[in-house]
Design an enzyme around this catalytic site. Structure first.
Site, mmCIF file in Angstrom:
data_model
loop_
_atom_site.group_PDB
_atom_site.id
_atom_site.type_symbol
_atom_site.label_atom_id
_atom_site.label_comp_id
_atom_site.label_asym_id
_atom_site.label_seq_id
_atom_site.Cartn_x
_atom_site.Cartn_y
_atom_site.Cartn_z
ATOM 1 N N PHE A 149 0.803 -1.219 0.000
ATOM 2 C CA PHE A 149 0.000 0.000 0.000
ATOM 3 C C PHE A 149 0.836 1.268 0.000
ATOM 4 C CE2 PHE A 149 0.982 -0.431 4.502
ATOM 5 C CZ PHE A 149 1.227 0.867 4.878
ATOM 6 N N LYS A 173 -0.916 -7.708 -9.075
ATOM 7 C CA LYS A 173 -1.888 -7.745 -7.990
ATOM 8 C C LYS A 173 -1.503 -6.648 -7.007
ATOM 9 C CE LYS A 173 -2.888 -8.715 -4.285
ATOM 10 N NZ LYS A 173 -3.445 -7.830 -3.187
ATOM 11 N N GLU A 176 -4.887 -4.100 -2.023
ATOM 12 C CA GLU A 176 -6.326 -3.852 -1.999
ATOM 13 C C GLU A 176 -6.657 -2.580 -1.231
ATOM 14 O OE1 GLU A 176 -5.244 -6.411 1.530
ATOM 15 O OE2 GLU A 176 -4.682 -6.256 -0.595
ATOM 16 N N SER A 226 5.565 -7.050 3.969
ATOM 17 C CA SER A 226 6.025 -7.398 5.313
ATOM 18 C C SER A 226 6.855 -8.677 5.302
ATOM 19 C CB SER A 226 4.827 -7.569 6.247
ATOM 20 O OG SER A 226 4.079 -8.725 5.882
ATOM 21 N N CYS A 281 9.653 1.683 3.786
ATOM 22 C CA CYS A 281 10.598 0.632 4.165
ATOM 23 C C CYS A 281 12.016 1.178 4.284
ATOM 24 C CB CYS A 281 10.555 -0.514 3.158
ATOM 25 S SG CYS A 281 11.161 -0.083 1.516
ATOM 26 N N GLU A 381 9.541 -3.719 13.430
ATOM 27 C CA GLU A 381 9.341 -2.614 12.486
ATOM 28 C C GLU A 381 8.021 -1.943 12.839
ATOM 29 O OE1 GLU A 381 9.503 -1.797 7.694
ATOM 30 O OE2 GLU A 381 8.687 -3.703 8.385
#
Length: 496
Positions: A149, A173, A176, A226, A281, A381
């Protein structure tokens, strides 16, 4: 309310799925759309379309594929602000940050337009008498990308432009949680001249991802997200005999030497720690102060505390909300654990709320000092606007601290000493190092090179390594006889 379409076989289609995921505005948590979980038939259709298109696309001359990318980067630049606005509205990012997201993706498309030079093989004449050897770079087939995201423009643009420029076809993909941006990117790619089936976009969750990971026609999978998901994707993809590159978690340290420029350090740490609400990240989430530089912690905390979250179109906002209530709950839980475990909370953003948008996923900037390696705020994290400050006496201790950490995505050192910088960059066990640069994300003619638990795979994103990831090398050894006189059989392995 917007229904997000699938993009299959060159057409944007309304899914027939009965299962949908709410798309919400992170600033208010109001539902703004519905994201379909593609049916198995739709997933199969997308992969079949990509497989069928590959046979023709791989034969398109590499220079023509490059021209598609040239037109694409032109359209992305023309529509830069429009794409950034869509991105801001579904992620909550400030408009300036969203524009940076789009631009970093455009830079990779520019690199994809340079694909003819990157696809060149090698040739040696007379490897043996009258025998020549050449190598050729050829595409794999159907590739897949699964994106997060936090960068809904940049990270998809890390993947499919380079894969497609190499002659592959692609099934994307996207997350969402913010699919409108990738949908708009696909629309512009069609306008740039993308043939039917070369790019397909599907939506959903774990079921749809697993279809991509196990389908026999998918040859390679790229992922950013992740650690647990990255480990699942890498293991499942490779167990199914696919190439995989999985970019996972991070705990990025910035080491501050006493001889550094204090104003530059503070300015850079503010932006790199709480910018984008810490949802990067490559965010700096740990500041390691060496020796007397620890005296700057209070001033740093004061400056970070001045940063105010706000709406995407508020020019005074430093950053926006977190992506979801779940993300906010995780960050608040870790902040609470930090306090319970004995860290000093110098700035506490856990109670922040924006007037008129109280239901949004807001967390204010937060700074901890006296953090130790045993604390959960150090070990995990956080992915929020939280900076942990630690103190050591020497550069050697700082290097040892960073190297003990299981992550190796990015790190930086602030110093005026060339010797200290040289020692740090040489000894540190992290893939991307900044020297007086807080977020050392390389430009796309280099590769994004995280180490340790920040990356699972062998070849990294964009740059030359991405070309190798999305291609195979074919080596041809040839000999042309000048006469018909047989020389007799060669019964050895030697050329001759």
């Amino acid at each position: 309310m917007k229904n997000i379409p699938l993009f299959i076989d060159g057409e944007f289609k309304t899914s027939s799925s009965k299962q949908h995921i709410d798309l919400t505005n992170p600033a208010s948590n109001k539902v703004i759309g519905q994201v379909p979980c593609a049916t198995d038939a739709e997933m199969q259709a997308a992969i079949a379309s990509a497989k069928s298109a590959f046979n023709d696309w791989r034969e398109v001359p590499v220079s023509e594929r490059a021209r598609v990318m040239m037109r694409y980067q032109h359209l992305l630049k023309e529509n830069h602000d429009e794409v950034a606005e869509i991105l801001s509205q579904e992620t909550g990012k400030t408009f300036a940050d969203a524009k940076g997201d789009v631009w970093r993706g455009i830079e990779v498309v520019e690199q994809a337009a340079n694909v003819p030079a990157l696809m060149m093989g090698e040739t040696v004449e007379n490897v043996a008498r009258g025998i020549d050897t050449s190598s050729y770079i050829q595409p794999l087939g159907v590739c897949a990308g699964i994106t997060p995201f936090n960068f809904p423009a940049m990270i998809p643009l890390w993947m499919y432009p380079l894969a497609i420029a190499c002659g592959n076809t692609f099934v994307l993909k996207p997350s969402e949680q913010d699919p409108m941006t990738p949908t708009r990117l696909a629309e512009l790619f069609v306008e740039a001249g993308c043939p039917k089936g070369v790019l397909n976009v599907v939506h959903g969750g774990k079921e749809q991802v697993n279809t991509l990971l196990t389908h026999e026609d998918i040859k390679a999978v790229s992922f950013v997200g992740s650690v647990p998901v990255g480990q699942h994707i890498y293991k499942t993809a490779t167990d199914n005999m696919k190439r995989a590159q999985c970019f996972a978690g991070a705990k990025n340290h910035s080491v501050i030497m006493p001889d550094a420029n204090k104003a530059q350090v503070i300015n850079n740490l503010v932006g790199s720690s709480v910018g984008a609400a810490g949802q990067r990240c490559m965010a700096i989430s740990v500041a390691v102060f060496v020796g007397d530089s620890k005296q700057w912690i209070e001033e740093l905390a004061s400056e970070i505390g001045k940063v105010k979250p706000g709406l995407w179109n508020d020019d005074s906002a430093g950053f926006g909300p977190l992506i979801s209530p779940q993300a906010k709950a995780k960050v608040l839980s870790l902040i609470a654990e930090g306090k319970q475990q004995g860290a000093d909370c110098l700035v506490d953003g856990s109670d922040f709320s924006l007037a008129g948008y109280e239901q949004g996923n807001w967390v204010g900037p937060t700074v901890f000092s006296s953090v130790t390696e045993q604390m959960s705020i150090y070990q995990q994290e956080i992915f929020g606007p939280v900076l942990c400050c630690m103190c050591v006496d020497t550069l050697e201790e700082a290097i040892a601290l960073v190297n003990r950490n299981p992550y190796g995505n990015g790190t930086s050192i602030f110093t005026a000493s060339g010797a200290a910088a040289r020692k740090y960059q040489h000894e540190i066990e992290v893939g991307q190092v900044g020297i007086n640069v807080p977020i050392p994300v390389p430009l796309p003619f280099f590769s994004f090179t995280g180490w340790k638990n920040s990356f699972y795979g062998d070849l990294h994103a964009y740059g030359k390594q991405a070309i190798r990831f999305y291609t195979e090398t074919k080596t041809v050894t040839s000999r042309w006889f000048e006469d018909d006189i047989p020389s007799g059989p060669n019964l050895t392995i030697n050329l001759g």
